[in-house]
Design a protein around this motif. Structure first.
Motif, PDB file in Angstrom:
ATOM      1  N   GLY A  65      39.892  36.759  33.299  1.00 24.71           N
ATOM      2  CA  GLY A  65      39.714  37.718  34.374  1.00 24.71           C
ATOM      3  C   GLY A  65      38.382  37.562  35.068  1.00 24.71           C
ATOM      4  N   GLU A  66      38.194  38.363  36.140  1.00 25.91           N
ATOM      5  CA  GLU A  66      36.958  38.308  36.898  1.00 25.91           C
ATOM      6  C   GLU A  66      36.647  39.692  37.461  1.00 25.91           C
ATOM      7  OE1 GLU A  66      35.503  35.052  39.896  1.00 25.91           O
ATOM      8  OE2 GLU A  66      36.527  36.610  41.047  1.00 25.91           O
ATOM      9  N   VAL A  67      35.338  40.019  37.486  1.00 24.29           N
ATOM     10  CA  VAL A  67      34.891  41.282  38.047  1.00 24.29           C
ATOM     11  C   VAL A  67      33.751  41.029  39.025  1.00 24.29           C
ATOM     12  CG1 VAL A  67      35.534  42.675  36.036  1.00 24.29           C
ATOM     13  CG2 VAL A  67      33.249  41.697  36.170  1.00 24.29           C
ATOM     14  N   LYS A  68      33.573  41.983  39.924  1.00 25.48           N
ATOM     15  CA  LYS A  68      32.436  41.957  40.851  1.00 25.48           C
ATOM     16  C   LYS A  68      31.591  43.174  40.529  1.00 25.48           C
ATOM     17  CE  LYS A  68      31.035  42.132  45.647  1.00 25.48           C
ATOM     18  NZ  LYS A  68      31.447  42.375  47.035  1.00 25.48           N
ATOM     19  N   LEU A  69      30.353  42.927  40.069  1.00 20.10           N
ATOM     20  CA  LEU A  69      29.461  44.027  39.709  1.00 20.10           C
ATOM     21  C   LEU A  69      28.768  44.582  40.945  1.00 20.10           C
ATOM     22  CD1 LEU A  69      27.819  42.737  36.417  1.00 20.10           C
ATOM     23  CD2 LEU A  69      29.854  44.154  36.721  1.00 20.10           C
ATOM     24  N   GLY A  99      41.280  45.877  41.137  1.00 20.31           N
ATOM     25  CA  GLY A  99      40.870  47.059  41.880  1.00 20.31           C
ATOM     26  C   GLY A  99      40.335  48.190  41.024  1.00 20.31           C
ATOM     27  N   GLU A 100      40.583  48.155  39.718  1.00 25.48           N
ATOM     28  CA  GLU A 100      40.095  49.223  38.843  1.00 25.48           C
ATOM     29  C   GLU A 100      38.584  49.109  38.648  1.00 25.48           C
ATOM     30  OE1 GLU A 100      41.985  50.533  35.258  1.00 25.48           O
ATOM     31  OE2 GLU A 100      43.825  49.442  35.804  1.00 25.48           O
ATOM     32  N   THR A 101      37.953  50.250  38.410  1.00 27.99           N
ATOM     33  CA  THR A 101      36.520  50.292  38.130  1.00 27.99           C
ATOM     34  C   THR A 101      36.310  50.038  36.649  1.00 27.99           C
ATOM     35  OG1 THR A 101      36.212  51.897  39.891  1.00 27.99           O
ATOM     36  CG2 THR A 101      34.438  51.704  38.301  1.00 27.99           C
ATOM     37  N   VAL A 102      35.310  49.190  36.343  1.00 32.87           N
ATOM     38  CA  VAL A 102      35.010  48.839  34.955  1.00 32.87           C
ATOM     39  C   VAL A 102      33.528  49.044  34.677  1.00 32.87           C
ATOM     40  CG1 VAL A 102      36.887  47.177  34.714  1.00 32.87           C
ATOM     41  CG2 VAL A 102      34.679  46.407  35.552  1.00 32.87           C
ATOM     42  N   ASN A 144      24.877  36.295  42.897  1.00 36.75           N
ATOM     43  CA  ASN A 144      26.324  36.107  42.840  1.00 36.75           C
ATOM     44  C   ASN A 144      26.887  37.193  41.937  1.00 36.75           C
ATOM     45  OD1 ASN A 144      28.965  35.315  42.731  1.00 36.75           O
ATOM     46  ND2 ASN A 144      28.568  33.336  41.777  1.00 36.75           N
ATOM     47  N   PRO A 145      27.470  38.256  42.501  1.00 32.22           N
ATOM     48  CA  PRO A 145      27.907  39.394  41.697  1.00 32.22           C
ATOM     49  C   PRO A 145      29.240  39.179  40.981  1.00 32.22           C
ATOM     50  CG  PRO A 145      28.371  39.806  43.991  1.00 32.22           C
ATOM     51  CD  PRO A 145      27.636  38.493  43.933  1.00 32.22           C
ATOM     52  N   TYR A 146      29.863  38.021  41.111  1.00 33.76           N
ATOM     53  CA  TYR A 146      31.154  37.747  40.484  1.00 33.76           C
ATOM     54  C   TYR A 146      30.941  37.139  39.102  1.00 33.76           C
ATOM     55  CZ  TYR A 146      33.156  38.627  45.040  1.00 33.76           C
ATOM     56  OH  TYR A 146      33.518  39.215  46.222  1.00 33.76           O
ATOM     57  N   TYR A 147      31.603  37.733  38.093  1.00 32.13           N
ATOM     58  CA  TYR A 147      31.460  37.275  36.708  1.00 32.13           C
ATOM     59  C   TYR A 147      32.831  37.136  36.071  1.00 32.13           C
ATOM     60  CZ  TYR A 147      26.518  38.522  36.990  1.00 32.13           C
ATOM     61  OH  TYR A 147      25.197  38.590  37.339  1.00 32.13           O
ATOM     62  N   VAL A 178      37.408  45.149  39.362  1.00 29.09           N
ATOM     63  CA  VAL A 178      38.158  43.976  38.931  1.00 29.09           C
ATOM     64  C   VAL A 178      38.648  43.236  40.178  1.00 29.09           C
ATOM     65  CG1 VAL A 178      40.212  43.187  37.700  1.00 29.09           C
ATOM     66  CG2 VAL A 178      38.860  45.088  36.791  1.00 29.09           C
ATOM     67  N   THR A 179      38.332  41.935  40.262  1.00 24.49           N
ATOM     68  CA  THR A 179      38.795  41.117  41.389  1.00 24.49           C
ATOM     69  C   THR A 179      39.975  40.235  40.992  1.00 24.49           C
ATOM     70  OG1 THR A 179      37.141  39.430  40.876  1.00 24.49           O
ATOM     71  CG2 THR A 179      36.557  41.085  42.528  1.00 24.49           C
ATOM     72  N   GLU A 180      40.074  39.897  39.727  1.00 19.68           N
ATOM     73  CA  GLU A 180      41.231  39.195  39.161  1.00 19.68           C
ATOM     74  C   GLU A 180      41.574  39.924  37.869  1.00 19.68           C
ATOM     75  OE1 GLU A 180      40.475  35.059  38.427  1.00 19.68           O
ATOM     76  OE2 GLU A 180      39.906  34.681  40.501  1.00 19.68           O
TER      77      GLU A 180
END
Length: 185
Positions: A113-117, A138-141, A123-126, A104-106
């Motif tokens: 919200g936003e995550v980086k895969l 910072g949590e893993t999803v 572009n790994p940000y979704y 999780v980035t946001e």
């Protein structure tokens, strides 16, 4: 006298056409223009290097140059897999995102919200939404629903438990009770 087309030597036209196709490849990658562009470019170079008195023989030599150079270029592209690559870092479609993990980035909520895969492509940000509750930065999803690739539905790894996790937890609790009973005796 060299063969001319529209008052321009054919070898110069082939050279320019080949260079144009190679440059066009930069705007539309995929080896669609490059292979033929190299062939025409090489034929133009060969034609310029040939003596001017050959006439029709020069055309035959340039045609052979096109065939040989395009064949070699195509072979090199296929053999070294230049454009296809290993496929790492790319996604073929949104369904390939299902099961992907990321961070999780946001802060992710059910609405924002936003995550980086980890393997999210160029572009790994979704943008992401949680199933329920809030997932902190910072949590893993894990991706549960790719949602067409625009907005992912994710769940925190901390919240995920399956039959194996439950059985392991029961086993840990049983061992802790046994250890406590042994230490109190």
């Amino acid at each position: 006298m060299p063969v001319e087309l529209f008052g321009i030597p054919l070898s110069l036209l082939l050279l320019l056409a080949g260079a144009g196709l190679v440059i066009a490849e930069a705007f539309a990658p995929g080896a669609h223009f490059f292979v033929l562009g190299v062939g025409l470019f090489v034929a133009g170079l060969v034609g310029i290097a040939l003596p001017s008195g050959l006439g029709a023989v020069a055309l035959l030599i340039m045609a052979l140059a096109v065939l040989i150079s395009t064949g070699l270029t195509l072979y090199v592209y296929r053999e070294f897999d230049i454009y296809a690559g290993s496929g790492e870092g790319t996604t073929s479609d949104s369904s390939s995102l299902r099961g992907q993990t990321g961070r999780v980035t946001e802060r992710v909520t059910p609405t924002d919200g936003e995550v980086k895969l980890e393997s999210g492509g160029f572009n790994p940000y979704y943008k992401a939404r949680s199933v329920d509750g809030t997932i902190e930065e910072g949590e893993t999803v894990i991706v549960l629903d790719p949602g067409g690739g625009n907005v992912l539905t994710v769940e925190s790894f901390a919240d995920r438990t399956d039959d194996i996790d439950r059985e392991l937890a029961r086993d840990r609790e049983r061992r802790e009770r046994e250890t406590e009973s042994e230490s109190s005796s």
